[in-house]
Structures are given as structure tokens and as C-alpha cells.
Write an enzyme that holds these catalytic residues in place. Structure first.
Site, PDB file in Angstrom:
ATOM      1  N   THR A 198       2.262  -5.835 -24.689  1.00  0.00           N
ATOM      2  CA  THR A 198       0.815  -6.004 -24.684  1.00  0.00           C
ATOM      3  C   THR A 198       0.091  -5.040 -25.615  1.00  0.00           C
ATOM      4  O   THR A 198      -1.004  -5.327 -26.065  1.00  0.00           O
ATOM      5  CB  THR A 198       0.274  -5.800 -23.265  1.00  0.00           C
TER       6      THR A 198
ATOM      7  N   GLY B 103      -7.338  -8.548 -24.163  1.00  0.00           N
ATOM      8  CA  GLY B 103      -5.887  -8.670 -24.138  1.00  0.00           C
ATOM      9  C   GLY B 103      -5.372  -8.330 -22.751  1.00  0.00           C
ATOM     10  O   GLY B 103      -6.074  -7.761 -21.929  1.00  0.00           O
ATOM     11  N   CYS B 104      -4.136  -8.725 -22.489  1.00  0.00           N
ATOM     12  CA  CYS B 104      -3.557  -8.426 -21.175  1.00  0.00           C
ATOM     13  C   CYS B 104      -2.822  -7.096 -21.236  1.00  0.00           C
ATOM     14  O   CYS B 104      -2.730  -6.482 -22.274  1.00  0.00           O
ATOM     15  CB  CYS B 104      -2.609  -9.531 -20.768  1.00  0.00           C
ATOM     16  N   VAL B 105      -2.297  -6.668 -20.099  1.00  0.00           N
ATOM     17  CA  VAL B 105      -1.620  -5.381 -20.062  1.00  0.00           C
ATOM     18  C   VAL B 105      -0.167  -5.521 -19.675  1.00  0.00           C
ATOM     19  O   VAL B 105       0.169  -6.437 -18.985  1.00  0.00           O
ATOM     20  CB  VAL B 105      -2.302  -4.439 -19.059  1.00  0.00           C
TER      21      VAL B 105
END
Lengths: 409, 105
Positions: A198, B103-105
């Protein structure tokens, strides 16, 4: 007696039960914790089960062993949370009222969200490793697998422990090498993300690891369906990847009780203030661990850092003080990279994983974003720390907020 | 932060081509942005998506995910990919004049 009710006795709920027991006067406060399962699973250990590094019994202990005696533990499902009335109805028909509520109901796999995933291939040549049952099934399968095309697919973000899929691939590369069949196994990682991870810097370093280990990477693949009859996954925009063995990371969702109670977002995660951990909807409701909708990793280390902030804020709320906005999204993850080595990453909401030394600047003993043997041993020792210190709410020598010292930009 | 002229007005963008001020957005700008993204005509379906995500943004403060467009907006995921090929969440947010989805993590 005033009452604090904790829903869920996983990592986050158990740490909070212990911390509350340590700080609140026992003649004024009754702490109650509710869970439906007797068994606590050391989730970081699930990754090791398919590769026979841990047995299925190595990762479980009774939940009761980790809840202080003065804390009331109720074994039941939860029917509905009624925050307007400050009460919770349990599946066993008990009704519990509270002054403060802590939601720690976690997240779980929802393979039924993807068309065809639970079809004929499920548990035959489609497996997951995020549950004890799944990891143990996969262990049995891999023991007798003679090779072919193994595809690891993240269906949708966010997922619990976002580094685990990479670790699984690194360990698979090592395991098949040990078994003498690496040349017969094709490893492919299929992800909806634009890279291996990510965060950009870590994604590029981890992407290099994939290359080095001859693991193929397919990015921006949003899985729409699984076709068990043709052994392929199909994306929403019509791309296809074939497999002989599919390791799936299905959609992760919050508990169904969150949806029944009207408290969640579209994935049943609870909208939460990102720095205080107070629920956005109710002043006396707090949320911790995987159950939140926060843009922090869903991982035990995060729950642990959150607990340090939440215990402070519950005490401040009780004393009528403003909450501290101290949770910074801090996460700290060992990444097992195979062949007895590992990496470590340390990051928060704003700072992506950077190279350096941890926890002592310049000294370590752990190296950030670098593959070392010490990092592997850190990961293996962590199981002892988890059971004996972390769950019991003991102080660990790592502060809750991320520290820039020892990191290089 | 780059400013450029689009549909006859000056508009603020970030480095990745997402508008930074949703209040500057007009339907004319949407049409021009869509064309830049390779969508020659905005159909009824496109507008349904654009309107949903702009309203949802006002309520939530961030562009919705694909799952949210499906569950809350009632827009089939397959349709989203047909109307906004290759990354509908990003592309639709861009055309609707919103920032890049988190955004994702």
C-alpha cells in the site's frame, strides 16, 4: 457501580480489559467483556501453519486465561447494540447497560461477497489462511501438493494485516524450495493495488523481493468472480488469471452486529475519530482494533498502540477532561521473508515505511526495510511477548506514537 | 499547484490531474475532463455516478469506494467498469471534480 462494557475479547478487547482493570478503582467500576468464542487465536501465527512451522495447536489458548478475575466475562453472541439507550442485547437474551462502551468486534473474512468463490473449488483447490480452520486445511493440502500454478489473490482492500499476503508468498518460495519442487511451482501475486504494497517506498522494495524470488506480480486486478469449473479468477473489467491452486484473501468485513445496529459503513466498519478513537456518532462509545474504519492497518500492533491512547482517553472522559488526539496511525510489522530472514516496517498515517534501525536509533537490533536474521528472530520471539506481555496490557519498550529517530528519508 | 484552463475557465489541479477545489466544478468541466480520460460522451449512467459521488462527497468528505457506490448508490460494479474503464473509483472521482480517492493501508 458504574459500568464499562467491551464487545469482543480478541487482541484489542483483551488488552483493554487488562488495562482498565489496572487503572480503574474496583469498588467504583465494573468492567464486563463479551465474546462468543472460548478460544483466543494468535493470529500472526496462522501464516506459519500452512508451511508446518507451527502446528494448529501452537496458536491457541483459552480466552479466559487472559481476562482478569474481577472482570466479568460473558460468553455469548451479540444481538444488537442500542447506543441511544446505552445498552446491548446479547444472543443469550441478557441485556447489559453501560456508561461507556468499547467496540472491539474485529473484522472477518466474507468469501460469500465474491461470486463463485465458495463454489466447487472451495477447500479443494481454493484455500484461505486467515482462519485457524483455513490455515490447517491448507497445511494438509500443501503436504501432498506436487506443484503447479499457485495464485495468491487479494480480492479487495482493506484487509487485516496487509503484509501477510507477501509473507505467505516469500514463505511459499522457501517451502517449495525445501520440498525440492520450486521448479515445478509458478507463484503469482494478483492484487487490486498498483504495486506490491500500500505504501510506495515499501512497495518498490518489496516488489524487488518478488522479482528476486521469481514471484510474478499482477496489479490493479479487481476480482469480480471466481470460476471453479475453469480454475480462473475474472476481474470486473474482464481480465482473467488461471490457477491450479488459489490462495484467496477474501473481502474483510466488520461484524454483522454492527450492521444490525446501524453503526457501520458499507463494510460494517464503525466510523471513528482517527486521533481519539471516539465513535463519530456517540460520545460514550469508543472503537478499537480492526472494527474501526480508520486508514490505519488492521493489525495487532495497531490495536496495541491504540490501546495506549484509548486507556488515556477513557480516563479523561471519566474525569470530564477533553480527549487527547494522540493516535497517529502507528503500525509496526515484521515481514517474514523466508530462509530464516525477515524485514521490519514502522509507519503511521503520514510517514510511510522508511529504512533505518529500530527501536534504538543507529543500533537496532532490528533493521527497517532490510532483510536480516535478527528480524526473523524478532518475529519468532513475538509470540511469547504477545501471550505474556501484550495481551495482559503490560508496558512494552515501544512508544505508541511513531518516532522518526533512527529512520532515513 | 498547477492551474490550467479547461472548458474556458481556470481551474486548480493537483500533480495527478485531480481538481483541488470541488466548488470550481461545472458540468462543462466534467465533459472536458471525461474527454481527456477517453470518454467521448457522458451518458445517463455516467451522470448517475457523477451525481451520486458528488452528493456523497458533500456528506462524507471523501470520494466513495466502488463498494459504497454499489451498496449505497445502487450502481452495479460491472456497470461502473463499463462506464469508467480501468479504475472506476479514481476515474469517476476525477471527472466529478473531487480529489484522488484515499489509498488503502
Amino acid at each position: 457501580m458504574k459500568k464499562i462494557l467491551i464487545l469482543g475479547a480478541g487482541t484489542a478487547g483483551t488488552i483493554m480489559a487488562n488495562k482498565l482493570h489496572q487503572v480503574l478503582p474496583h469498588d467504583e467500576w465494573q468492567v464486563t467483556i463479551v465474546d462468543q468464542n472460548e478460544t483466543h487465536i494468535y493470529q500472526p501465527g496462522l501464516l506459519f501453519i500452512p508451511f508446518n512451522i507451527y502446528t494448529c495447536n501452537d496458536v491457541i489458548k483459552p480466552k479466559r486465561d487472559f481476562i482478569p478475575q474481577e472482570v466479568e466475562l460473558i460468553m455469548s453472541g451479540i444481538d444488537v447494540i442500542e447506543p441511544e439507550k446505552n445498552r446491548v442485547k446479547l444472543a443469550n437474551n441478557q441485556v447489559l447497560s453501560y456508561d461507556y462502551l468499547i467496540i472491539a468486534t474485529g473484522s472477518h473474512l466474507a468469501p460469500d461477497e465474491t461470486e463463485g468463490l465458495l463454489g466447487d473449488g472451495w477447500n479443494k483447490n481454493i484455500f484461505e489462511f486467515y482462519t485457524l480452520e483455513g490455515a490447517c486445511n491448507l497445511q494438509k493440502f500443501l503436504k501432498h501438493w506436487s506443484g503447479g500454478k499457485m495464485v495468491l489473490n487479494i480480492v479487495e482492500m482493506p484487509i487485516k494485516c496487509p503484509v501477510a499476503p507477501l509473507e505467505f508468498l516469500f514463505l511459499a518460495d522457501w517451502w517449495f524450495t525445501e520440498q525440492g519442487i520450486r521448479d515445478k511451482v509458478d507463484l503469482t501475486f494478483v492484487t487490486p493495488l498498483p504495486g506490491a504494497f500500500t505504501k510506495p517506498k515499501a512497495a518498490s522494495i518489496l516488489g524487488d523481493f518478488l522479482d528476486k524470488k521469481n514471484i510474478h506480480l499482477v496489479t490493479e486486478f479487481n476480482t469480480g468472480s471466481v470460476d471453479s469449473s475453469a480454475n480462473k479468477i475474472v476481474s470486473f473489467d474482464g481480465k482473467e488469471v488461471e490457477y491450479d491452486l488459489l490462495i484467496t484473501i477474501p473481502t474483510n468485513m466488520g461484524d454483522a452486529v454492527i450492521e444490525r445496529s446501524g453503526l457501520g459503513d458499507e463494510l460494517n466498519f464503525v466510523p471513528t475519530h482517527k486521533h481519539t478513537l471516539q465513535s463519530k456518532a456517540y460520545e460514550n462509545v469508543y472503537v478499537i482494533g480492526d472494527a474501526t474504519d480508520l486508514p490505519s492497518s488492521k493489525a495487532g500492533s495497531v490495536a496495541h498502540f491504540q490501546a495506549d491512547v484509548l486507556i488515556e482517553n477513557i480516563q479523561r472522559a471519566i474525569d470530564g477532561l477533553p480527549l487527547v488526539e494522540e493516535f497517529d496511525g502507528h503500525a509496526n510489522c515484521f515481514i517474514e521473508s523466508g530462509f530464516g530472514k525477515g524485514l521490519l516496517i514502522d509507519f503511521n498515517y503520514d510517514v510511510e515505511p522508511l529504512p533505518g534501525k529500530f527501536p534504538l536509533p543507529g543500533i537496532g537490533p532490528f533493521s527497517l526495510l532490510q532483510e536480516t536474521k535478527a528480524n526473523h528472530w524478532g518475529k519468532m520471539m513475538f509470540r511469547w511477548i504477545y501471550w505474556n506481555l501484550l495481551l495482559r496490557g503490560s508496558e512494552l519498550p515501544i512508544q505508541a506514537q511513531m518516532n522518526m529517530a533512527g529512520k532515513t528519508k | 499547484m498547477p492551474v490550467r484552463e479547461i472548458a474556458g475557465v481556470h481551474v486548480d489541479f493537483d500533480d495527478e490531474g485531480f481538481m483541488t477545489n470541488p466548488d470550481q466544478w461545472t458540468e462543462e468541466i466534467a465533459k472536458a475532463l471525461a474527454e481527456e480520460e477517453g470518454i467521448s460522451e457522458l451518458t445517463e449512467g455516467h451522470w448517475k455516478v457523477i451525481n451520486f459521488i458528488r452528493n456523497d462527497y458533500k456528506e462524507k468528505g471523501q470520494p466513495p469506494t466502488i463498494r459504497r457506490m454499489n451498496k449505497v448508490g445502487g450502481i452495479a460494479t460491472k456497470d461502473l467498469y463499463d462506464w469508467f474503464p480501468q479504475g472506476p473509483a479514481k476515474k469517476a472521482a476525477k471527472i466529478a471534480g473531487l480529489g484522488k480517492p484515499q489509498g488503502c493501508v
